[in-house]
Design an enzyme around this catalytic site. Structure first.
Site: not given
Ligand code: ADP
Length: 299
Positions: A256, A258
């Protein structure tokens, strides 16, 4: 024409296939995932290179071949006799994924042994992209050498983009991790953290606290990702909040962050304003998490 160089470790991924006990081999790794999405998003006139080190065995050759086929430049990949590439295996139990890693013999740990080679690789690039995982796999001296090279690159006008990607399991202690991450942030112009991890390991009360911590060490742009919750951006002195895509049916959250980073950078490189770039990033991430695996077909 823009030249981007992503720096880090690509690994062999063994993912369970449909038939019991069988695995499908692929390649993934946080900085490589971002390079892969950048290559998909940017026009062919832009260059995306991957800087790492691999072994001289058949699996290393396969990995390099995979990158080449994806259109990612492999001219900055060092080859080390006697080493190989790291591997991880995904296990599925009741729909939950867990990971086992074999990366002790990974050549990528040697990617920053030579200061002149780092300078030469960065010479002519516009954007250098790296992460907390890139830092975590390096010996202390090599980590310092990489940060020194990135600092010089930034001083010459390069954009240094950093995703802290906090992985305490890769560090001897959480202090070692947070210290190294703040040192990396100090040489970075753009920082792309994820709030949940930052809150856990730095104690940030909210997304503004995460942004402020990175701004205070010199970043010009900080986008605080936040899973399904509102993001916060700090860009050249202005703070703004941004909604992610709503009501996404999550299949697999791998990559997500990346893919978000790739969507954001590709849009910025194309000259789009901040809000358009964050929207593009959130849309890409939302598509990626609705598909299985790190590298989703988003074309
Ligand atoms: P990582 O994968 O680095 O932990 P995050 O979980 O913060 O990062 O997710 C990165 C981005 O992906 C978020 O800011 C959002 O834009 C999108 N994203 C992640 N999870 C969701 C979700 N459940 N619904 C909508 N967008 C999501």
């Amino acid at each position: 024409m823009t030249r981007i160089i992503a720096i880090g470790e690509c690994m062999v991924e063994m993912a369970p296939s449909e038939s019991q006990g069988e695995y499908r081999m692929g390649f993934a790794g946080d900085t490589m995932n971002t390079a892969w999405y950048l290559r998909k998003l940017l026009p062919p006139s832009d260059h995306v290179d991957y800087l790492t080190a691999v072994g001289s065995d058949a699996t290393s050759a396969k990995m390099t071949g995979f990158l080449e086929e994806a259109g990612i430049g492999t001219g900055q990949i060092a080859r080390r006799d006697g080493l190989t590439v790291g591997l991880y295996m995904i296990s599925l139990a009741d729909g939950e994924r867990s990971f086992s890693y074999w990366r002790g013999q990974s050549a990528a740990r040697t990617l920053a042994q030579d200061a002149a080679a780092l300078d030469a690789a960065l010479d002519g690039a516009d954007v250098a992209y790296f992460s907390g995982i890139t830092l975590a796999i390096l010996p202390d001296d090599d980590r310092a050498r990489l940060l020194e090279a990135l600092s010089k690159f930034r001083a010459k006008g390069g954009d240094v983009v950093f995703d802290p990607n906090l992985r305490p399991g890769l560090w001897p202690s959480s202090e070692a991790m947070t210290d190294a991450v703040m040192q990396a942030a100090a040489v970075s112009s753009t920082v792309l953290p994820s709030h949940e991890d930052e809150a856990t390991w730095f104690g940030d009360a909210d997304t503004a606290a995460t942004a402020q911590r990175y701004v205070s060490c010199g970043a010009q742009t900080v986008i605080v990702k936040n899973g399904p919750d509102e993001m916060l951006a700090w860009d050249a002195g202005t703070t703004s909040t941004h909604a992610p895509v709503a009501a996404v049916k999550v299949v697999d959250t791998t990559a997500a962050g990346d893919s978000f980073n790739a969507g954001f950078l590709a849009s910025r490189i194309a000259g789009q304003p901040l809000d358009v770039s964050i929207n593009a990033a959130a849309n890409l991430a939302a598509r990626v998490i609705q598909a299985r695996g790190a590298l989703a077909d988003v074309t």
